[in-house]
Design a protein around this motif. Structure first.
Motif, short mmCIF file in Angstrom:
data_model
loop_
_atom_site.label_atom_id
_atom_site.label_comp_id
_atom_site.label_asym_id
_atom_site.label_seq_id
_atom_site.Cartn_x
_atom_site.Cartn_y
_atom_site.Cartn_z
N GLN A 108 0.84 -1.20 0.00
CA GLN A 108 0.00 0.00 0.00
C GLN A 108 0.88 1.26 0.00
OE1 GLN A 108 -2.36 0.02 3.52
NE2 GLN A 108 -3.98 1.22 2.60
N GLU A 109 1.90 1.25 0.86
CA GLU A 109 2.80 2.42 0.93
C GLU A 109 3.51 2.61 -0.41
OE1 GLU A 109 3.74 2.05 5.71
OE2 GLU A 109 5.27 1.44 4.27
N ALA A 110 3.93 1.48 -1.00
CA ALA A 110 4.68 1.57 -2.27
C ALA A 110 3.78 2.08 -3.39
CB ALA A 110 5.26 0.22 -2.62
N ILE A 111 2.51 1.70 -3.37
CA ILE A 111 1.59 2.16 -4.41
C ILE A 111 1.39 3.67 -4.27
CG2 ILE A 111 -0.80 2.05 -5.28
CD1 ILE A 111 -0.79 -0.93 -4.50
N ILE A 112 1.17 4.10 -3.04
CA ILE A 112 0.95 5.54 -2.81
C ILE A 112 2.20 6.32 -3.22
CG2 ILE A 112 0.59 7.30 -1.02
CD1 ILE A 112 -1.18 5.18 0.43
N LYS A 113 3.37 5.78 -2.81
CA LYS A 113 4.62 6.47 -3.12
C LYS A 113 4.89 6.46 -4.62
CE LYS A 113 9.37 6.15 -1.63
NZ LYS A 113 10.22 5.02 -1.33
#
Ligand code: ATP
Ligand SMILES: O=c1ccn([C@@H]2O[C@H](COP(=O)(O)O)[C@@H](O)[C@H]2O)c(=O)[nH]1
Length: 318
Positions: A108-113
């Motif tokens: 999730q963090e990687a997608i947002i980033k």
């Protein structure tokens, strides 16, 4: 007005602003949206060493996706010295699967980033729990699933020669990973297959099919009738592999092919399937046309040829 909002945001405590922005991004993701664009996700699945990472690099180069490898994200988490690092390291060394909430949070963090609208997620979901939790937390359905089918012997050979200093590329862990793949990851592929989401390339390589366990497992997603039959050549693991599956009864005639490779068993298989037998075959040539077996990407071929199959799929998708 906009300037006024920015100015008031500056007066708010930073953690609150960060929380608000993250929540907005999360809401966007939940609506398949990021920065106003619809997010496309493709899951790339296959056994350890089947060539997922290799082909994902090609996809990135040719089709502008962001590649997120769940395994890489977990390894980065270990190296960052995070509080979960030691636990993740132990799980990876044992070839087991890290709890869903950890992996999904990292994804999730990687997608947002990433800020992109096209992601290939490599090596995830690894089990049914991963899939279900991902669906409920990040409610983006994959556009499709790519499945790389490769023989266990070939995967083992590749991993032992990979030489990237990975703690799990040793024979003991590799065997455990292969077992976990068959037991936990194949059901996820079967699930997507049942939804018609697994991208396929007809496998028509010849009589000898390398990956018996995978292929049998793929067939067994269909409710089993009483009578089953297995075609395969000798010493290809018919009996040992079948012990893993609840086959009520089967007939094995593979030995005939080893010496003759004759065409008659093909007609036999067809005749039997028409008269109500369920034919499990490890020979592509023997498949009755409606049989869904061997519809995966054949990842045992050289990497450039595998990419030709992948390219065809992505080109059609665009
Ligand atoms: N088609 C191929 N033929 C031969 N070797 C290959 C092929 N594809 C990949 N390899 C090699 O096999 C090894 C494993 O490939 P890769 O890392 O892409 O697999 P993977 O499925 O991502 O594995 P893992 O799930 O363990 O991360 C690498 O050394 C790679 O260079
Ligand atoms: O979703 C995931 C992905 C990976 N793992 C663990 O990491 C290793 C290595 O993964 P690769 O995809 O081969 O890089 C894997 O064997 C699992 O232990 C995971 O738990 N969940």
């Amino acid at each position: 007005m906009r300037g006024g909002l920015v100015a008031s945001a500056r007066l708010l405590p930073r953690p609150l602003v960060r929380w608000f922005l993250q929540r907005r991004a999360q809401q966007d993701i939940n609506e398949n949206m990021l920065g106003g664009k619809k997010v496309k996700i493709i899951f790339v699945l296959g056994g350890p060493g089947s060539g997922k990472g290799t082909q994902c690099s090609n996809i990135v180069e040719h089709f502008g996706f962001i590649h997120l490898s769940a395994g890489e994200l977990l390894r980065a988490e270990i190296n960052s010295g995070s509080e979960n690092g030691t636990m993740i390291d132990t799980i990876i060394t044992e070839g087991k699967i890290v709890p869903s909430e950890i992996t999904i949070k990292l994804l999730q963090e990687a997608i947002i980033k990433g800020g992109n609208d096209k992601y290939i997620i490599d090596g995830f979901p690894r089990n049914e729990e991963n899939r279900v939790v991902f669906e409920s937390v990040i409610s983006i359905s994959p556009e499709f699933v790519l499945f790389f089918d490769c023989s266990e012997e070939e995967m083992e050979r590749r991993l032992l020669g990979r030489n990237q200093g990975r703690s799990d590329d040793n024979i003991e862990t590799i065997r455990k990973r292969l077992k976990v793949f068959v037991e936990s990851s194949l059901p996820v592929i079967e699930y997507y297959e049942s939804k018609g989401m697994v991208k396929k390339k007809v496998y028509n390589k010849g009589p000898e099919t390398p990956h018996i366990a995978t292929n049998l497992r793929c067939m067994i997603r269909v409710p089993l009738p009483q009578r089953n039959m297995i075609f395969s050549s000798a010493n290809r693991g018919r009996l040992s592999k079948c012990k893993n599956f609840v086959l009520k009864w089967y007939l094995s005639v593979g030995d005939y092919f080893d010496h003759h490779h004759q065409i008659w068993p093909y007609f036999c298989a067809r005749a039997l399937s028409v008269s109500g037998w369920y034919v499990l075959s490890t020979h592509a040539l023997l498949l009755p046309p409606a049989n869904p077996l061997f519809d995966q990407i054949d990842a045992t071929k050289p990497a450039p040829e595998v990419f030709e199959d992948v390219k065809a799929i992505f080109t059609h998708m665009a």
